[in-house]
Design a protein around this motif. Sequence first.
Motif, PDB file in Angstrom:
ATOM      1  N   ILE A 151      76.366   6.224 -31.955  1.00  0.00           N
ATOM      2  CA  ILE A 151      77.197   7.170 -31.194  1.00  0.00           C
ATOM      3  C   ILE A 151      77.055   8.570 -31.782  1.00  0.00           C
ATOM      4  N   GLN A 168      85.669   4.775 -31.354  1.00  0.00           N
ATOM      5  CA  GLN A 168      84.926   4.246 -30.212  1.00  0.00           C
ATOM      6  C   GLN A 168      84.186   2.968 -30.585  1.00  0.00           C
ATOM      7  N   ILE A 207      82.297   5.314 -24.406  1.00  0.00           N
ATOM      8  CA  ILE A 207      81.595   6.335 -25.167  1.00  0.00           C
ATOM      9  C   ILE A 207      81.010   7.444 -24.281  1.00  0.00           C
TER      10      ILE A 207
END
Length: 212
Positions: A151, A168, A207
């Motif tokens: 991420i 997340q 996300i």
Amino acid sequence: MTRPGAPLPSLFGRAIERVSSAPEADDGVFDAALAVLAERGTRAATMDDVAARSGVSRATLFRRFGGKDALFEAALARALRGFLEEIGTAFLTVTDPVERIETAFVACLRFRRRFIAGNSDPAHGATLVAMLSTGDPSPLELGRRFIAARIVAGQAEGVLPAADADIQADAIIRLTLSYLVLPSALYDLDDIEVARSVAREAIAPLITGIPG
């Protein structure tokens, strides 16, 4: 009387330590061992079961592995290595973040079926949670770190919006685990296209910030 085997979480924990040295050969034996393990569990499974399923004699299995715990450890290590290689390849060859999540989710479901065999018994779900929580760090924690790192990389590349990557990643791990432990009665996650749709609609927006 069948000797009770080591609990599955213990076998899995030792298998994690053997991932880098998991044997290359014996695919048929390892596939048979995982099938027996999924169907009968560590307490009831025997070397005779694996011998009958694989076509390899009981004497040969004992000579090569020493006992059923060692055989199941090796089979789990081989399966875990294959899973990690699949995830690694997906993240190297797939660039779209949503497609990456779809691919990883399908791989997780496939890995679950290797030793749970679609069994919806709550006891099997509890075993799966214990297995994935074993170790320091555990497979769940390693997965969370991996997702968080990807991420952060996506945010740096400008393909993902700014957000707390750790939060997340933790949410993704927990949501995915819930599907592994408590398969939905609303849709068939054994259907790859359905599984990819669930990942796209329910997980990816965590996300991307974009509805699936």
